[in-house]
Design a protein around this motif. Structure first.
Motif, short mmCIF file in Angstrom:
data_model
loop_
_atom_site.label_atom_id
_atom_site.label_comp_id
_atom_site.label_asym_id
_atom_site.label_seq_id
_atom_site.Cartn_x
_atom_site.Cartn_y
_atom_site.Cartn_z
N ILE A 352 -17.38 -29.53 40.92
CA ILE A 352 -16.01 -29.01 40.87
C ILE A 352 -15.44 -28.80 42.27
CG2 ILE A 352 -14.58 -27.05 40.16
CD1 ILE A 352 -16.53 -26.64 37.84
N PHE A 353 -16.26 -28.23 43.18
CA PHE A 353 -15.76 -27.86 44.51
C PHE A 353 -15.37 -29.08 45.34
CE2 PHE A 353 -16.49 -27.06 49.02
CZ PHE A 353 -15.67 -25.98 49.25
N PHE A 354 -16.25 -30.09 45.40
CA PHE A 354 -16.01 -31.20 46.31
C PHE A 354 -14.82 -32.08 45.91
CE2 PHE A 354 -20.34 -30.31 47.90
CZ PHE A 354 -20.02 -30.20 49.23
N MET A 391 -16.28 -24.79 55.75
CA MET A 391 -15.74 -24.81 54.39
C MET A 391 -16.54 -25.74 53.48
SD MET A 391 -11.70 -24.77 55.30
CE MET A 391 -10.98 -23.38 56.15
N MET A 392 -17.01 -26.85 54.04
CA MET A 392 -17.88 -27.72 53.26
C MET A 392 -19.17 -27.01 52.89
SD MET A 392 -17.46 -31.32 55.30
CE MET A 392 -18.64 -32.15 54.26
N THR A 402 -24.33 -31.61 57.88
CA THR A 402 -24.13 -33.00 58.28
C THR A 402 -22.71 -33.23 58.79
OG1 THR A 402 -23.58 -33.59 55.99
CG2 THR A 402 -25.86 -33.89 56.68
N GLY A 403 -21.74 -32.46 58.28
CA GLY A 403 -20.37 -32.58 58.74
C GLY A 403 -20.16 -32.09 60.16
N CYS A 404 -21.15 -31.35 60.71
CA CYS A 404 -21.05 -30.85 62.08
C CYS A 404 -21.10 -31.97 63.11
CB CYS A 404 -22.17 -29.84 62.35
SG CYS A 404 -22.05 -28.34 61.36
N ALA A 423 -22.92 -19.03 55.29
CA ALA A 423 -21.99 -19.31 54.19
C ALA A 423 -22.79 -19.87 53.03
CB ALA A 423 -20.92 -20.30 54.64
N PRO A 424 -23.32 -19.02 52.14
CA PRO A 424 -24.14 -19.52 51.03
C PRO A 424 -23.38 -20.50 50.16
CG PRO A 424 -24.34 -17.14 51.26
CD PRO A 424 -23.24 -17.56 52.17
N CYS A 425 -24.09 -21.41 49.56
CA CYS A 425 -23.48 -22.45 48.73
C CYS A 425 -22.68 -21.85 47.59
CB CYS A 425 -24.55 -23.37 48.16
SG CYS A 425 -25.42 -24.35 49.40
N ASN A 426 -21.67 -22.60 47.14
CA ASN A 426 -20.84 -22.27 45.98
C ASN A 426 -19.90 -21.11 46.22
OD1 ASN A 426 -22.31 -24.27 44.69
ND2 ASN A 426 -23.79 -22.80 43.92
#
Length: 462
Positions: A352-354, A391-392, A402-404, A423-426
Motif C-alpha cells: 500500500i505504502f510504495f 520517507m522511503m 539503498t535510496g541513500c 524510522a521503523p518500517c510501516n
C-alpha cells in the motif's frame, strides 16, 4: 564504414529512459520512480537496417555538475567520448526543466538526438511543441516518442542511424558568456591547445572544467593545468545561470500551452511556502500513514489466517510421516512460522505504502518536500535529499538505505543510513521523531554518534 555503433541514453529521472531502453532493445529492464533507482547503468543491444547498436542506459540525473555518484558516473562516460551518438531523453510535459541537462550535454558533445518522450501525455495536457524550431535552436535532430506504446521508436532508430553514418550533421551552437568568463575560457583554451583539438572542442573542454571542477576530468585534459582562476565559484554560477536563461528562452519560443487550467506557479508557492508547506506535508503523509496502517490490517489478517491453516496441515503431515521432533521444530515452528509472520505483517503495508509514495513522485511533490526540508537537514550536515530516503524508510528500511545512494558525499550517506534505522518500517513512529533524530545525530560528538550507531545496528539485527 563500420557496422557496429555505441549509443548512450541519458536524461533526467522519470522521463521514461528505461522504457525507451526496453522499446529499443526488447529487454525488460526494471523501471521505477523512487529515488536512487538507477545509479548503475544498464547495457543492451538492438539491430537496425543491418547495423548493430550497443545501447548504454546511464543513470537518471538532473545535472552533469553535481557531486552525487550517479552524476559523476554519467559525466565521465559522456566526457570520455567513447560512443557514436547520445540519445537525450526529455519529458515533453516539462521541457524547460529538461533543457538544462540537454544544454549541458551539448556543451560537451553535439553528436546527439533529442528524444521528446511522453508526447501522448503532453497532448492530453494541451502542450504543443514546435520540434522543427527546437531542432534548429539546439542544432540536433528532435524526435517525438511515446515509448510505452512504442510510438516514434522507428523514427528514433532512423535518426540515430542517419547521425552515426554521417547522413545527418549536427551543429555546435556557440553560446556567449560575460567578459570574465570568456577570458577564463580563452586562458584554458591556450593551456590545452597543445592537444591539437579543434577550436570548438577546446571551448567545450574549458567550459566543462570551469563548471565541474572534477579532478578526474581535469587530469584527463592536462595534468599540468593549474586552475588558478579568479572568482571561479562566481564563474560557475554565471555559467549555470546562462543555462537556465537559455532553457527558459528556448522553451518560451517552442512550447505553447492550450487550455491551461491550473497555475503551477501558484501551486508551487502554496505547497512550498513557509506558512503552508510543512502543515500540508504533515497532513499528506499522515493521511498516507493512516491509509497504510489501517488498510493493511485486513489483508494481514487474511494472510495470517491462511498461513495458520497451512501450518496445521504441515504439522499433521509431519506427524503422519514421523519427522523427528527437532527437525519439525526447526522447519515448521522456526523457519515457516517466522517467514509467514514476516510476510503477513510486512507485505500488505509495503504493497500500500510504495504505490502511494510512487504517486507522490509522479506528481512531482517529493522534490518539493526535499526543497522545503533542505534548510533543516542542512543543520545536521546533509541536505533535503535525505528526506526522500528517510520517507522511503517508513515503508521499508532496506529501501530507505539503498535510496541513500543519491546523496552527494560519503558522510551524508553514512548519516542517512544510520538515521534510517530510527524510522521503523510501516510508519509506526511519526515523521517528526525522525527529523529531530537526524538533527541531533548531526550535532552530537563523533564518539556519541559512533556509540549510538553501534546500538542501532545491534537493535536492527536483533
Amino acid at each position: 564504414m563500420k557496422d557496429k555503433y555505441t549509443v548512450l541514453l541519458a536524461g533526467n529521472p522519470n522521463v521514461g529512459k528505461s522504457t525507451i531502453f526496453n522499446a529499443l532493445t526488447g529487454m525488460k529492464q526494471h523501471t521505477g520512480n523512487w529515488a536512487g533507482k538507477t545509479v548503475s547503468s544498464a547495457e543492451g543491444r538492438y539491430y537496425f537496417s543491418g547495423y548493430t547498436f550497443s545501447l548504454l542506459d546511464l543513470p537518471g540525473i538532473y545535472s552533469l555538475y553535481g557531486g552525487s555518484p550517479d552524476e559523476k558516473v554519467a559525466t565521465r562516460v559522456i566526457y570520455a567520448g567513447n560512443y557514436d551518438c547520445i540519445v537525450i531523453a526529455a519529458d515533453a510535459t516539462s521541457l524547460e526543466r529538461n533543457l538544462d541537462l540537454v544544454l549541458q550535454i551539448l556543451e560537451i558533445d553535439s553528436r546527439a538526438v533529442l528524444c521528446l518522450n511522453l508526447c501522448d501525455e503532453a497532448e492530453k495536457k494541451g502542450i504543443e511543441i514546435n520540434t522543427d524550431e527546437l531542432s534548429e535552436l539546439l542544432g540536433i535532430p528532435v524526435i517525438r516518442t511515446a515509448a510505452r506504446s512504442k510510438k516514434g521508436i522507428k523514427e528514433l532508430q532512423n535518426a540515430v542511424l542517419d547521425l552515426v553514418v554521417g547522413k545527418t550533421k549536427t551543429t555546435f551552437i556557440k553560446r556567449s558568456y560575460d567578459n570574465e568568463t570568456e577570458k577564463s575560457v580563452s586562458l584554458l583554451c591556450d593551456l590545452m591547445r597543445y592537444k591539437h583539438k579543434g577550436e570548438n572542442d577546446l571551448r567545450r573542454a574549458a567550459l566543462h572544467i570551469l563548471r565541474s571542477k572534477d579532478r578526474h576530468i581535469i587530469d584527463s585534459e592536462n595534468k599540468d593545468i593549474l586552475l588558478d582562476l579568479p572568482d571561479s565559484d562566481e564563474i560557475k554560477e554565471r555559467i549555470a545561470k546562462k543555462y537556465i536563461e537559455e532553457s527558459k528562452k528556448i522553451a518560451g519560443t517552442c512550447v505553447r500551452q492550450k487550455n491551461q487550467v491550473i497555475n503551477r506557479i501558484l501551486i508551487d508557492k502554496i505547497i512550498t511556502s513557509r506558512c503552508f508547506g510543512i502543515p500540508i506535508m504533515l497532513m499528506l503523509f499522515s493521511l498516507i500513514f493512516y491509509i497504510t496502517i489501517v488498510g493493511a490490517n485486513y489483508p494481514s489478517q487474511w494472510l495470517a489466517f491462511l498461513f495458520d491453516r497451512l501450518k496445521s496441515v504441515l504439522v499433521s503431515a509431519a506427524a503422519n510421516i514421523n519427522i523427528p521432533v527437532f527437525l519439525k521444530e526447526m522447519l515448521i515452528d522456526g523457519v515457516y512460522t517466522t517467514l509467514s509472520d514476516v510476510v503477513s505483517v510486512m507485505l500488505p503495508p509495503m504493497a500500500i505504502f510504495f504505490p502511494l509514495f510512487t504517486l507522490l513522485e509522479d506528481l512531482g511533490y517529493l522534490p518539493r518536500v526535499a526543497f522545503m526540508l533542505d534548510p533543516l537537514f542542512a543543520k545536521s550536515g546533509t541536505n533535503g535529499k535525505s528526506a526522500l530516503s528517510m520517507m522511503m524508510g517508513f515503508g521499508c528500511n532496506a529501501c530507505g538505505v539503498t535510496g541513500c545512494r543519491i546523496l552527494n558525499c560519503q558522510r551524508q550517506r553514512n548519516l542517512a543510513v544510520i538515521t534510517n534505522n530510527f524510522a521503523p518500517c510501516n510508519g509506526r513512529f511519526p515523521t517528526l521523531i525522525a527529523i529531530i533524530t537526524i538533527f541531533l545525530a548531526g550535532r552530537m560528538p563523533i564518539q556519541i554518534r559512533s556509540l549510538g550507531s553501534t546500538a542501532i545496528l545491534i537493535s536492527a539485527v536483533l
